[in-house]
Design a protein around this motif. Structure first.
Motif, PDB file in Angstrom:
ATOM      1  N   TYR A  99      -4.757  -1.228   8.053  1.00  0.00           N
ATOM      2  CA  TYR A  99      -6.053  -0.520   7.904  1.00  0.00           C
ATOM      3  C   TYR A  99      -5.658  -0.039   6.551  1.00  0.00           C
ATOM      4  O   TYR A  99      -4.578   0.056   6.176  1.00  0.00           O
ATOM      5  N   ASP A 136       3.492   0.770   3.973  1.00  0.00           N
ATOM      6  CA  ASP A 136       2.474   1.198   3.176  1.00  0.00           C
ATOM      7  C   ASP A 136       2.665   0.478   1.815  1.00  0.00           C
ATOM      8  O   ASP A 136       3.784   0.610   1.024  1.00  0.00           O
ATOM      9  N   ASN A 140      -6.024   3.393   4.099  1.00  0.00           N
ATOM     10  CA  ASN A 140      -6.091   4.811   4.340  1.00  0.00           C
ATOM     11  C   ASN A 140      -6.226   5.480   2.882  1.00  0.00           C
ATOM     12  O   ASN A 140      -5.535   5.293   1.863  1.00  0.00           O
TER      13      ASN A 140
END
Length: 75
Positions: A68, A30, A70
């Motif tokens: 993706y 992340d 988030n």
């Protein structure tokens, strides 16, 4: 990313759980982007998540799976 920077977000942290998984399992990386107000209070945070499959120890690169965005604060 360019839209986030234009809106005032800063790239300020990252996290990976790669070391928690065995070869062949999936893990994520992340990259966090945070929006602060004038007093440096956190207003919003989003992350760009990349999923990988962990490679054998002798291989250099893990296998990319998908990415993706988030939203971390949902109201």
């Amino acid at each position: 990313e360019d839209l986030l920077f234009a809106a005032g977000y800063v790239k300020d942290d990252d996290y990976s759980d790669r070391d928690e998984y065995k070869v062949g399992k999936y893990y994520h990386y992340d990259q966090y982007y945070t929006l602060y107000d004038e007093e440096e209070n956190e207003l919003d945070k989003v992350s760009f998540v990349t999923i990988y499959q962990k490679a054998e120890e002798y291989m250099e690169d893990d296998t990319f799976v998908r990415t993706y965005w988030n939203c971390l604060y949902v109201e």
